[in-house]
Motif scaffolding. Structure first.
Motif, PDB file in Angstrom:
ATOM      1  N   GLY B  78       0.783  -1.221   0.000  1.00  0.00           N
ATOM      2  CA  GLY B  78       0.000   0.000   0.000  1.00  0.00           C
ATOM      3  C   GLY B  78       0.815   1.271   0.000  1.00  0.00           C
ATOM      4  N   VAL B  79       2.120   1.133   0.211  1.00  0.00           N
ATOM      5  CA  VAL B  79       2.977   2.314   0.249  1.00  0.00           C
ATOM      6  C   VAL B  79       4.079   2.118  -0.790  1.00  0.00           C
ATOM      7  CG1 VAL B  79       4.496   3.675   1.684  1.00  0.00           C
ATOM      8  CG2 VAL B  79       2.533   2.563   2.686  1.00  0.00           C
ATOM      9  N   PRO B  80       4.439   3.174  -1.532  1.00  0.00           N
ATOM     10  CA  PRO B  80       5.507   3.002  -2.530  1.00  0.00           C
ATOM     11  C   PRO B  80       6.775   2.511  -1.858  1.00  0.00           C
ATOM     12  CG  PRO B  80       4.514   5.146  -2.727  1.00  0.00           C
ATOM     13  CD  PRO B  80       3.932   4.530  -1.509  1.00  0.00           C
ATOM     14  N   ASP B  81       7.405   1.531  -2.489  1.00  0.00           N
ATOM     15  CA  ASP B  81       8.565   0.909  -1.856  1.00  0.00           C
ATOM     16  C   ASP B  81       9.755   1.847  -1.769  1.00  0.00           C
ATOM     17  OD1 ASP B  81       7.628   0.121  -4.542  1.00  0.00           O
ATOM     18  OD2 ASP B  81       9.777   0.063  -4.786  1.00  0.00           O
ATOM     19  N   ILE B  82       9.897   2.798  -2.717  1.00  0.00           N
ATOM     20  CA  ILE B  82      11.090   3.645  -2.579  1.00  0.00           C
ATOM     21  C   ILE B  82      10.959   4.557  -1.382  1.00  0.00           C
ATOM     22  CG2 ILE B  82      11.992   3.641  -4.929  1.00  0.00           C
ATOM     23  CD1 ILE B  82      10.893   6.397  -5.242  1.00  0.00           C
ATOM     24  N   ALA B  83       9.722   4.825  -0.962  1.00  0.00           N
ATOM     25  CA  ALA B  83       9.566   5.564   0.288  1.00  0.00           C
ATOM     26  C   ALA B  83      10.201   4.773   1.419  1.00  0.00           C
ATOM     27  CB  ALA B  83       8.093   5.809   0.568  1.00  0.00           C
ATOM     28  N   PHE B  84      10.042   3.439   1.370  1.00  0.00           N
ATOM     29  CA  PHE B  84      10.661   2.607   2.406  1.00  0.00           C
ATOM     30  C   PHE B  84      12.167   2.631   2.316  1.00  0.00           C
ATOM     31  CE2 PHE B  84       6.506   0.856   2.931  1.00  0.00           C
ATOM     32  CZ  PHE B  84       6.459   0.763   4.299  1.00  0.00           C
ATOM     33  N   PHE B  85      12.683   2.595   1.095  1.00  0.00           N
ATOM     34  CA  PHE B  85      14.133   2.635   0.951  1.00  0.00           C
ATOM     35  C   PHE B  85      14.681   3.920   1.543  1.00  0.00           C
ATOM     36  CE2 PHE B  85      13.473  -0.415  -2.616  1.00  0.00           C
ATOM     37  CZ  PHE B  85      14.177  -1.432  -2.028  1.00  0.00           C
ATOM     38  N   LEU B  86      14.058   5.045   1.172  1.00  0.00           N
ATOM     39  CA  LEU B  86      14.563   6.321   1.660  1.00  0.00           C
ATOM     40  C   LEU B  86      14.393   6.424   3.171  1.00  0.00           C
ATOM     41  CD1 LEU B  86      13.249   8.722  -1.099  1.00  0.00           C
ATOM     42  CD2 LEU B  86      15.525   7.810  -0.823  1.00  0.00           C
ATOM     43  N   PHE B  87      13.309   5.819   3.681  1.00  0.00           N
ATOM     44  CA  PHE B  87      13.037   5.901   5.110  1.00  0.00           C
ATOM     45  C   PHE B  87      14.016   5.047   5.908  1.00  0.00           C
ATOM     46  CE2 PHE B  87      10.909   3.836   8.714  1.00  0.00           C
ATOM     47  CZ  PHE B  87      10.705   4.929   9.533  1.00  0.00           C
ATOM     48  N   PHE B  88      14.110   3.763   5.544  1.00  0.00           N
ATOM     49  CA  PHE B  88      14.879   2.836   6.364  1.00  0.00           C
ATOM     50  C   PHE B  88      16.356   3.210   6.418  1.00  0.00           C
ATOM     51  CE2 PHE B  88      11.469  -0.479   5.988  1.00  0.00           C
ATOM     52  CZ  PHE B  88      11.231  -0.520   7.338  1.00  0.00           C
ATOM     53  N   VAL B  89      16.868   3.722   5.304  1.00  0.00           N
ATOM     54  CA  VAL B  89      18.302   3.966   5.285  1.00  0.00           C
ATOM     55  C   VAL B  89      18.691   5.025   6.311  1.00  0.00           C
ATOM     56  CG1 VAL B  89      18.704   5.747   3.550  1.00  0.00           C
ATOM     57  CG2 VAL B  89      20.146   3.744   3.619  1.00  0.00           C
ATOM     58  N   ILE B  90      17.836   6.021   6.544  1.00  0.00           N
ATOM     59  CA  ILE B  90      18.134   7.000   7.594  1.00  0.00           C
ATOM     60  C   ILE B  90      17.749   6.425   8.949  1.00  0.00           C
ATOM     61  CG2 ILE B  90      17.921   9.396   8.300  1.00  0.00           C
ATOM     62  CD1 ILE B  90      16.743  10.089   5.695  1.00  0.00           C
ATOM     63  N   ALA B  91      16.581   5.772   8.992  1.00  0.00           N
ATOM     64  CA  ALA B  91      16.066   5.313  10.275  1.00  0.00           C
ATOM     65  C   ALA B  91      17.004   4.296  10.917  1.00  0.00           C
ATOM     66  CB  ALA B  91      14.680   4.713  10.083  1.00  0.00           C
ATOM     67  N   ILE B  92      17.528   3.364  10.113  1.00  0.00           N
ATOM     68  CA  ILE B  92      18.421   2.341  10.673  1.00  0.00           C
ATOM     69  C   ILE B  92      19.708   2.982  11.166  1.00  0.00           C
ATOM     70  CG2 ILE B  92      19.772   0.307  10.117  1.00  0.00           C
ATOM     71  CD1 ILE B  92      17.674  -0.398   8.092  1.00  0.00           C
ATOM     72  N   ASP B  93      20.227   3.914  10.365  1.00  0.00           N
ATOM     73  CA  ASP B  93      21.447   4.612  10.745  1.00  0.00           C
ATOM     74  C   ASP B  93      21.250   5.295  12.098  1.00  0.00           C
ATOM     75  OD1 ASP B  93      23.996   5.616  10.440  1.00  0.00           O
ATOM     76  OD2 ASP B  93      23.266   7.482   9.569  1.00  0.00           O
ATOM     77  N   GLN B  94      20.113   5.988  12.220  1.00  0.00           N
ATOM     78  CA  GLN B  94      19.865   6.698  13.470  1.00  0.00           C
ATOM     79  C   GLN B  94      19.643   5.726  14.617  1.00  0.00           C
ATOM     80  OE1 GLN B  94      16.823   9.640  12.908  1.00  0.00           O
ATOM     81  NE2 GLN B  94      18.179  10.933  11.714  1.00  0.00           N
ATOM     82  N   LEU B  95      19.017   4.593  14.325  1.00  0.00           N
ATOM     83  CA  LEU B  95      18.793   3.584  15.366  1.00  0.00           C
ATOM     84  C   LEU B  95      20.136   3.084  15.906  1.00  0.00           C
ATOM     85  CD1 LEU B  95      16.609   1.765  16.763  1.00  0.00           C
ATOM     86  CD2 LEU B  95      17.222   0.057  15.066  1.00  0.00           C
ATOM     87  N   PHE B  96      21.053   2.768  14.994  1.00  0.00           N
ATOM     88  CA  PHE B  96      22.381   2.289  15.414  1.00  0.00           C
ATOM     89  C   PHE B  96      23.082   3.335  16.270  1.00  0.00           C
ATOM     90  CE2 PHE B  96      22.968  -0.710  11.558  1.00  0.00           C
ATOM     91  CZ  PHE B  96      22.206  -1.653  12.217  1.00  0.00           C
TER      92      PHE B  96
END
Lengths: 268, 294
Positions: B78-96
């Motif tokens: 239901g959500v465009p996958d590139i939104a996930f790519f752009l989201f996760f790459v920052i989110a994971i970095d910040q999580l670490f």
């Protein structure tokens, strides 16, 4: 500044109306909701136009791929293969640079280097290829008895196509075609990330979402907002296609209706 | 690369091209093809692992685990996958960085989010700002692999979940009636049998994964898209001995052909694999095969 002011300033920012400059600091939730929502105009524009125009070409491609004519078969087969076999992202890049070099010789082609025409053209070809393949599959699945019945009634040529082949093909293809439509709308988010310039920062929803994520370095607000908008859009699409599906199945008993099932297929 | 390349100005067309395509900068383009292949090699098993975990969680008897599994499967719909790519790459970095910050600097009392900045103490930075460039590049690449694995893991989970349910009930019941424990049934019956049901979906997913690799560019990795843009742009005689106009369209034509060939070959391999794996199973695939063999 109240939220209504922000909506008045940025509600139509993506098509160039309202405030010229994007907000630079003090991003409120309202800013993000408004601007990302404004970007959705482009997603809907690309999606709707590509889908409707692609539908016609897709029908032709399906008929071409199923035809007895050697050239029609090869031509549609290659068209479908090229657009389904390569990433949409690369197709955008290639088309943009192709249009850029064509522009030098044929000035009337210059609109194609801007997103509204060029990206639309690529999306049109792409969705035509994907739906063409779906329609071709449906065309092969039409029950023989339907065609024999048509022959028995003395139908042939165009009337047979219009009354028997085409409606049955659409009915069989509709669930898969619904998914194709949904993923076409998702694919429109790639446009402004693939060289097509967002002229005067008039971009689509993802363009603004990543703008906010870059500026605030906080992805946890803009992307969920974007996700919300897209889930909403997807639900509307499923509703509309469901209505059309009911119309296509109207002559059949309830339990024979083809069901629309949401299946996954992400990037193209 | 070749000796006759020493003076490119008076070469014939073909040898000029052979020199041009072997400049050190072009080698970067060819290495980045390796990057793409490496991404595929690393992502495919990781995503399969994530997907397997997700599918098992979605089948769990405990409500909370089932909810997590189902949530993971449905999150990327239901959500465009590139939104996930752009989201996760920052989110994971910040999580670490956030986790390391909490562990390494426990007595830091300033807030991490200061307005528009994300501030962690300097020893919690990933990679450390003192580390050399190649560590930064590898970290960026691994972040991309992880992001791809999360998104594709969800899709794999969906396919494996369906495949596990497609294994004929009678097989499972027979196994139980032989006195196997639940664990044994899972290991000896369910998992070996589900692959053939999962194969069409997984094959499809593999093609999608191939076609998703250019998105590495969006995650900030210097991949083939990056180098094609870089090398294709107009070069004047001032900066290079191989001046040319805007050749980006040719570079992207090359990429287009590369991907077409890649998907085509994969398709043939998947078909062959399906034929091998469907030997001896009671599915339509093997029936068709038998008919063809006759």
């Amino acid at each position: 500044m109240s939220c209504l002011d922000i909506i008045a300033d940025y509600g139509l920012r993506s098509i160039g109306l309202g405030e010229r400059l994007l907000p630079r600091s003090d991003f409120t939730l309202c800013h993000q909701f408004t601007l990302i929502g404004s970007g959705m105009i482009w997603n809907i524009y690309f999606g709707t136009l590509a889908l409707t125009s692609g539908f016609i070409l897709a029908t032709l491609l399906a008929l071409g791929k199923a035809s007895k004519n050697f050239f029609a078969r090869k031509l549609s087969g290659w068209f479908i293969f090229i657009f389904r076999g390569s990433p949409l992202f690369i197709q955008f890049f290639f088309a943009y640079f192709l249009f850029l070099s064509l522009k030098q010789n044929f000035t009337f082609l210059s609109p194609l280097t801007s997103a509204w025409a060029g990206a639309l053209f690529v999306l049109f070809c792409n969705t035509a290829a994907y739906s063409g393949e779906i329609f071709y599959g449906a065309l092969q699945a039409i029950p023989k008895s339907d065609l024999e019945a048509a022959d028995a009634y003395g139908m042939s040529g165009f009337s047979r196509f219009r009354r028997i082949l085409w409606p049955t093909m659409l009915r069989l293809a509709w669930p898969a075609y619904t998914n194709e439509a949904i993923f076409l709308f998702h694919a429109t988010t790639l446009v402004f990330f693939s060289s097509f310039p967002a002229w005067q920062q008039r971009g689509d929803a993802l363009y603004y979402a990543s703008y906010f994520a870059d500026k605030t370095f906080n992805p946890f607000i803009p992307y969920p907002i974007l996700a919300g908008y897209f889930i909403f859009l997807t639900l509307i699409l499923i509703g509309l296609f469901g209505l059309a599906n009911r119309k296509l199945n109207i002559h059949l008993p309830k339990d024979k209706h083809t069901k629309i099932k949401f299946r996954i297929r992400l990037i193209r | 690369m070749f000796e006759f390349c020493a003076n490119p100005e008076n070469l014939s067309r073909f040898s000029w091209l052979s020199c041009y395509l072997t400049t050190p900068k072009h080698m970067n383009l060819f290495y980045s093809v390796g990057t793409v292949l490496l991404l595929l090699v690393l992502t495919a098993p990781t995503a399969l692992l994530f997907g397997f975990g997700g599918a098992i969680m979605a089948r769990s008897k405990i409500f909370l685990i089932r909810l997590t599994g189902n949530g993971y499967i449905s999150i990327v719909r239901g959500v465009p996958d590139i939104a996930f790519f752009l989201f996760f790459v920052i989110a994971i970095d910040q999580l670490f960085e956030w986790t390391r910050h909490k562990i390494l600097c426990p007595d830091w009392n300033e807030p991490i989010r200061q307005g528009n900045d994300f501030v962690v103490c300097s020893i919690a930075k990933l990679p450390l700002s003192s580390s050399p460039q190649w560590i930064h590049e590898i970290y960026g690449f691994l972040l991309a692999v992880f992001t791809f694995a999360i998104v594709f893991g969800a899709f794999t989970a969906n396919i494996l979940y369906g495949a596990m349910r497609a294994v004929p009930k009678t097989q499972i019941e027979t196994a139980f009636s032989f006195g196997m424990t639940e664990r044994q049934v899972f290991h000896r019956i369910l998992v070996p049998q589900m692959w053939i049901f999962a194969l069409p979906g997984l094959g499809n997913l593999w093609m999608i994964l191939i076609k998703a690799t250019p998105l590495l560019f969006l995650l900030g990795v210097e991949d083939i898209v990056y180098w094609a843009r870089e090398l294709g742009g107009t070069k004047t005689a001032k900066f290079t001995s191989y001046p040319h106009g805007d050749w980006r369209v040719w570079y992207f034509l090359g990429l287009l052909i590369f991907y077409l060939a890649f998907t085509r070959i994969s398709e043939a391999l998947i078909d062959a694999l399906t034929r091998i794996l469907s030997r001896g199973t009671a599915t339509l695939g093997s029936d068709l095969q038998r008919q063809v063999g006759r």
